[in-house]
Motif scaffolding. Sequence first.
Motif, short mmCIF file in Angstrom:
data_model
loop_
_atom_site.label_atom_id
_atom_site.label_comp_id
_atom_site.label_asym_id
_atom_site.label_seq_id
_atom_site.Cartn_x
_atom_site.Cartn_y
_atom_site.Cartn_z
N VAL A 279 13.19 6.56 -4.20
CA VAL A 279 12.41 6.11 -5.36
C VAL A 279 11.78 4.78 -4.97
O VAL A 279 12.48 3.85 -4.56
CB VAL A 279 13.30 5.92 -6.61
CG1 VAL A 279 12.47 5.36 -7.77
CG2 VAL A 279 13.95 7.24 -7.03
N LEU A 280 10.46 4.74 -5.04
CA LEU A 280 9.73 3.54 -4.64
C LEU A 280 9.25 2.77 -5.87
O LEU A 280 8.52 3.31 -6.70
CB LEU A 280 8.51 3.94 -3.80
CG LEU A 280 7.46 2.86 -3.54
CD1 LEU A 280 8.02 1.75 -2.66
CD2 LEU A 280 6.22 3.47 -2.87
N PHE A 281 9.72 1.52 -5.97
CA PHE A 281 9.17 0.60 -6.98
C PHE A 281 8.30 -0.38 -6.19
O PHE A 281 8.81 -1.33 -5.61
CB PHE A 281 10.27 -0.19 -7.67
CG PHE A 281 11.18 0.61 -8.56
CD1 PHE A 281 10.87 0.81 -9.90
CD2 PHE A 281 12.37 1.14 -8.07
CE1 PHE A 281 11.73 1.52 -10.73
CE2 PHE A 281 13.23 1.84 -8.90
CZ PHE A 281 12.91 2.05 -10.23
N SER A 282 7.03 -0.10 -6.11
CA SER A 282 6.20 -1.04 -5.37
C SER A 282 5.49 -1.93 -6.37
O SER A 282 4.56 -1.50 -7.04
CB SER A 282 5.19 -0.31 -4.50
OG SER A 282 4.47 -1.29 -3.78
N TRP A 283 5.94 -3.13 -6.49
CA TRP A 283 5.39 -4.13 -7.41
C TRP A 283 5.51 -3.65 -8.85
O TRP A 283 4.76 -4.06 -9.70
CB TRP A 283 3.91 -4.43 -7.07
CG TRP A 283 3.70 -4.87 -5.65
CD1 TRP A 283 3.94 -4.13 -4.53
CD2 TRP A 283 3.24 -6.15 -5.20
NE1 TRP A 283 3.65 -4.86 -3.41
CE2 TRP A 283 3.20 -6.10 -3.78
CE3 TRP A 283 2.84 -7.31 -5.84
CZ2 TRP A 283 2.78 -7.17 -3.01
CZ3 TRP A 283 2.41 -8.37 -5.06
CH2 TRP A 283 2.39 -8.31 -3.66
N ILE B 206 13.48 1.85 -2.92
CA ILE B 206 12.66 0.89 -2.16
C ILE B 206 12.04 -0.05 -3.19
O ILE B 206 11.27 0.38 -4.04
CB ILE B 206 11.56 1.62 -1.36
CG1 ILE B 206 12.18 2.64 -0.40
CG2 ILE B 206 10.68 0.63 -0.62
CD1 ILE B 206 11.20 3.69 0.13
N ASP B 207 12.42 -1.30 -3.12
CA ASP B 207 11.94 -2.28 -4.09
C ASP B 207 11.07 -3.30 -3.37
O ASP B 207 11.57 -4.15 -2.64
CB ASP B 207 13.17 -2.95 -4.74
CG ASP B 207 12.79 -4.13 -5.63
OD1 ASP B 207 11.64 -4.19 -6.09
OD2 ASP B 207 13.67 -4.99 -5.86
N ALA B 208 9.76 -3.19 -3.58
CA ALA B 208 8.80 -4.07 -2.90
C ALA B 208 8.11 -4.93 -3.94
O ALA B 208 7.67 -4.43 -4.98
CB ALA B 208 7.77 -3.22 -2.15
N LEU C 221 11.00 -7.11 0.54
CA LEU C 221 11.32 -5.67 0.53
C LEU C 221 12.83 -5.51 0.57
O LEU C 221 13.48 -6.02 1.48
CB LEU C 221 10.69 -5.00 1.74
CG LEU C 221 11.00 -3.50 1.88
CD1 LEU C 221 10.21 -2.70 0.84
CD2 LEU C 221 10.65 -3.01 3.27
#
Lengths: 123, 141
Positions: free
Chosen positions: A116-120, B19-21, B130
Amino acid sequence: MSPRARRAAASADAFGWITERSDFDDPRGYPPAGFEFDLVEKSVRLAGKHVLEVGCGNGRLTVELATRARQVTSIEPHPDFAARARARARRLGLRNVTVRARPAQTGIRGGPYDAVLFSWSLC
Amino acid sequence: MVDALQNAWRVLRPRGVVIDARPALEYRPRLALRQSDGLRVIGDILREQDPGVAGASRAARQVVRDGWFRVLSRTRRRWTARYSDLEDLAWLESVTSSWTITPSLWKRVRAAWPRHAGPDPIEIGRVYSLTILRKQARRTD
């Protein structure tokens, strides 16, 4: 109007301005998508993975992610952005992308996913 | 934010990852001007802690503390955003509520503005964070 309120209004204007600019990725606000995923792939291999992207915006990262992962499911609370991300993936012929207009936090369902990607979008 | 991470835990396969960016919590954006003889650092932009970024950091720490995830990796990387002119810089300040370009920094930027500026002569060093969290099979509570 207080300075903070003025800034909030300017921020809202900028949001509309960016919305209008479709799939233009403002390089003044974000690093290049390749930079972000090269960094991710130092720790996690994305090939063969099904990734849920939370808060995809105009698809800035979605299209790069789709070239690296097996399947991408993206959710985006703003319907206009979701439509733009969907159109962008379609225009690029990416068949492994599904974009849904859903709230970013409570819309996390389905799966199972490998990542699971939380990008910004967590902040 | 904790709810979002807990929802992520529920939809992940065993050993799946979050993935916490996002922007780094603590850093000073450094403003420099590209001039004919190279890059000249002008000064740091004041940056208050962003409540959203601080909340995300707290949420990530909490789900690790509560046993939902463990930290697989944590990285910070500097990257450079480029801006074309003073109007662009003013726009940046207006849309970034946690940033302040002090009057003295504005004065120094104007004084150092290159006579024959190339494209995008303003460079601002920003820091990206990241964090990768691995789903834990069992919660500790």
